[in-house]
Design an enzyme around this catalytic site. Structure first.
Site, mmCIF file in Angstrom:
data_model
loop_
_atom_site.group_PDB
_atom_site.id
_atom_site.type_symbol
_atom_site.label_atom_id
_atom_site.label_comp_id
_atom_site.label_asym_id
_atom_site.label_seq_id
_atom_site.Cartn_x
_atom_site.Cartn_y
_atom_site.Cartn_z
ATOM 1 N N LYS A 153 -4.289 0.377 -9.597
ATOM 2 C CA LYS A 153 -3.448 -0.330 -8.617
ATOM 3 C C LYS A 153 -3.967 -1.748 -8.495
ATOM 4 O O LYS A 153 -5.146 -2.012 -8.755
ATOM 5 C CB LYS A 153 -3.522 0.353 -7.235
ATOM 6 C CG LYS A 153 -2.303 0.096 -6.375
ATOM 7 C CD LYS A 153 -1.116 0.933 -6.816
ATOM 8 C CE LYS A 153 0.113 0.686 -6.024
ATOM 9 N NZ LYS A 153 1.183 1.620 -6.385
HETATM 10 P P1 NAD Z 1 9.812 -2.913 -0.986
HETATM 11 O O1 NAD Z 1 8.927 -4.044 -0.607
HETATM 12 O O2 NAD Z 1 10.895 -3.129 -1.985
HETATM 13 O O3 NAD Z 1 10.522 -2.301 0.317
HETATM 14 C C1 NAD Z 1 9.801 -1.917 1.444
HETATM 15 C C2 NAD Z 1 10.782 -1.605 2.570
HETATM 16 O O4 NAD Z 1 10.043 -1.166 3.698
HETATM 17 C C3 NAD Z 1 11.580 -2.828 3.030
HETATM 18 O O5 NAD Z 1 12.888 -2.414 3.383
HETATM 19 C C4 NAD Z 1 10.829 -3.287 4.283
HETATM 20 O O6 NAD Z 1 11.680 -3.960 5.201
HETATM 21 C C5 NAD Z 1 10.392 -1.937 4.849
HETATM 22 N N1 NAD Z 1 9.226 -2.049 5.715
HETATM 23 C C6 NAD Z 1 8.144 -2.852 5.576
HETATM 24 N N2 NAD Z 1 7.316 -2.691 6.617
HETATM 25 C C7 NAD Z 1 7.861 -1.747 7.421
HETATM 26 C C8 NAD Z 1 7.488 -1.149 8.640
HETATM 27 N N3 NAD Z 1 6.364 -1.514 9.263
HETATM 28 N N4 NAD Z 1 8.304 -0.193 9.161
HETATM 29 C C9 NAD Z 1 9.426 0.159 8.527
HETATM 30 N N5 NAD Z 1 9.861 -0.385 7.380
HETATM 31 C C10 NAD Z 1 9.075 -1.328 6.837
HETATM 32 O O7 NAD Z 1 8.823 -1.724 -1.445
HETATM 33 P P2 NAD Z 1 9.165 -0.488 -2.388
HETATM 34 O O8 NAD Z 1 8.855 -0.860 -3.797
HETATM 35 O O9 NAD Z 1 10.507 0.081 -2.027
HETATM 36 O O10 NAD Z 1 8.014 0.528 -1.955
HETATM 37 C C11 NAD Z 1 8.130 1.338 -0.787
HETATM 38 C C12 NAD Z 1 7.103 2.448 -0.871
HETATM 39 O O11 NAD Z 1 7.350 3.234 -2.041
HETATM 40 C C13 NAD Z 1 5.655 1.981 -0.977
HETATM 41 O O12 NAD Z 1 4.832 2.911 -0.305
HETATM 42 C C14 NAD Z 1 5.386 2.044 -2.465
HETATM 43 O O13 NAD Z 1 4.003 2.186 -2.751
HETATM 44 C C15 NAD Z 1 6.172 3.295 -2.828
HETATM 45 N N6 NAD Z 1 6.540 3.392 -4.247
HETATM 46 C C16 NAD Z 1 7.266 2.426 -4.855
HETATM 47 C C17 NAD Z 1 7.630 2.598 -6.182
HETATM 48 C C18 NAD Z 1 8.516 1.597 -6.890
HETATM 49 O O14 NAD Z 1 8.983 1.912 -7.987
HETATM 50 N N7 NAD Z 1 8.802 0.447 -6.325
HETATM 51 C C19 NAD Z 1 7.235 3.733 -6.892
HETATM 52 C C20 NAD Z 1 6.497 4.709 -6.224
HETATM 53 C C21 NAD Z 1 6.164 4.532 -4.892
#
Ligand code: NAD
Length: 418
Positions: free
Chosen positions: A108
């Site tokens: 990471k």
């Molecule tokens: P992103 O930055 O695209 O989206 C994050 C979302 O969460 C946004 O809508 C934001 O407004 C919201 N957010 C941020 N802080 C918040 C809070 N305090 N309360 C509520 N909502 C909040 O991120 P992402 O890529 O969608 O990742 C989201 C989660 O999924 C993370 O935990 C990440 O590690 C996990 N993840 C992502 C991927 C990927 O392919 N992008 C893969 C596996 C896991």
């Protein structure tokens, strides 16, 4: 236990490893190896700011384990990321790749910054400099980054370009989650969300929830939450609640998700959407529903709200949204939980497909990608359900049992060098 202790991500990751070590009877020396990250780097670097002058930023890259193949894991841009979070997420990646049985270890990266306050130029310069600083670690055969919170395909494109400029030739396989125009995979953008829906569909059958009529609540409307909400709605589920960092919206009869996507794109938030009631993020998590999908940040389901969660099934699209104390409360209340290392593994699985396609310079159609993703997610869920029966444990412990056993077996088979 204090809130800080309950929510330190690295302590949680270690605690979860300890739990599974006793369940599977993990050899003590292997346990010791798996507790530690293999390699980690902290970098401090300047970026020229538009207003003049430079600002110092701190970034990290951590490889937890490479026993089963090159390290793989996203890069996070977030103001509150730190080395403990990066270590924990690297460890989760090791188990996740093993649960879906793809030939990668776990890594990471992160940079402490708020990307929404940076101009495009500043973001590009920060990304190129961070890439240069960690270039001794990354590479198509050693460590392959991907998007995570606060990063996206454009940022992956800058990483790929910077690495390629140093190499003197184009190296598409150094990152995944790139735009299709430069060697990205069809289906990668929605892969994590699609994987979440695939696993939910299969698990729902087993737990007596009917997906086509299920009421679904999704916290987070970014890469993952947005795709999950759209795909749930496409499958006929009623998405009754959605939120972003500012707050959420609720309609017990179901939200019009395509219109909400359009609204959020236009206004930058979901609150205020027509025919819905605004709710806070804490209220959203406690809405009555069949499936609750935390898809934003970690530690949102804790000892302080687990008693009030009214979902039948929780599917962890985010990494680490539930603390171990909350896990126990939910288990005792009979609420089923599909853990992050299984539920959100669709992203890394299609990243693996992207890496394979880049290496072969031979590209697949979206339907081939999705079909292969479905096979892997279904098989992984089956393996985890079998482990839950075999060890008589909850699904998180079962997923860890599958992942940790595979990594332990690789470690033992390879032997300890020298
Ligand atoms: P992103 O930055 O695209 O989206 C994050 C979302 O969460 C946004 O809508 C934001 O407004 C919201 N957010 C941020 N802080 C918040 C809070 N305090 N309360 C509520 N909502 C909040 O991120 P992402 O890529 O969608 O990742 C989201 C989660 O999924 C993370 O935990 C990440 O590690 C996990 N993840 C992502 C991927 C990927 O392919 N992008 C893969 C596996 C896991």
């Amino acid at each position: 236990m204090t809130v800080a202790e309950e929510t330190n991500p690295y302590q949680i990751a270690l605690q979860q490893l300890d739990t599974v070590a006793s369940v599977i009877g993990l050899d003590e020396s292997i346990h010791g190896i798996l507790q530690k990250p293999k390699r980690e780097l902290t970098v401090n670097f300047p970026v020229k700011m538009d207003a003049g002058g430079t600002k110092m930023f701190t970034g990290y890259r951590c490889q937890h384990n490479t026993g089963r193949g090159p390290a793989k894991g996203g890069i996070r841009y977030h103001p509150h990321t730190d080395i403990d979070e990066v270590r924990a997420l690297a460890m989760l990646m090791t188990w996740k790749c093993a649960v879906v049985n793809i030939p990668f270890g776990g890594a990471k990266g992160g940079v402490i910054c708020d990307p929404s306050t940076l101009s495009r130029n500043e973001l590009e310069d920060l990304t190129r400099r961070y890439t240069t600083e960690i270039s001794s670690m990354i590479g198509p055969d050693s460590d392959i980054p991907a998007p995570d919170m606060g990063t996206n395909g454009q940022i992956m494109a800058w990483i790929m370009d910077t690495y390629s400029m140093h190499a003197g030739h184009t190296v598409p396989a150094v990152v995944t989650g790139k735009p299709v125009s430069i060697g990205g995979s069809e289906g990668r953008v929605d892969a994590t969300g699609l994987g979440v829906v695939m696993v939910t569909g299969e698990a729902a059958k087993r737990f007596g929830v009917s997906l086509p009529s299920a009421r679904v609540v999704v916290q987070g409307f970014g890469n993952v939450g947005n795709a999950a909400a759209r795909i749930f709605a496409k499958h006929g589920a009623k998405v009754v609640g959605v939120s972003d960092q500012y707050g959420g919206v609720y309609n017990e009869n179901g939200l019009d998700i395509p219109a909400l996507c359009e609204y959020a794109k236009r206004t930058g938030q979901v609150m205020g959407f027509r025919e819905s009631q605004d709710v806070t993020n804490s209220e959203l998590l406690e809405l009555p529903c069949d499936v609750l999908v935390p898809a934003a940040i970690n530690n949102v389901i804790t000892a302080s709200n687990a008693e009030r969660i009214r979902a039948r099934l929780i599917v962890e699209a985010a990494n680490g949204p539930t603390t171990p104390v909350a896990d126990k409360i939910l288990f005792d209340r009979g609420i089923k939980l599909i853990p992050d290392i299984l539920a959100n593994a669709g992203g890394v699985t299609v990243s693996y497909f992207e890496w394979v396609q880049d290496i072969q310079s031979f590209f697949w159609s979206e339907s081939q990608v999705n079909h292969r993703l479905g096979r892997i997610m279904t098989r992984a869920l089956g393996d985890v359900l079998d482990a839950a029966d075999k060890y008589e444990v909850d699904l998180r412990t079962a997923a860890y049992a599958v992942g940790v056993s595979r990594v332990a077996e690789a470690t033992i088979t390879r032997g300890i060098y020298p």
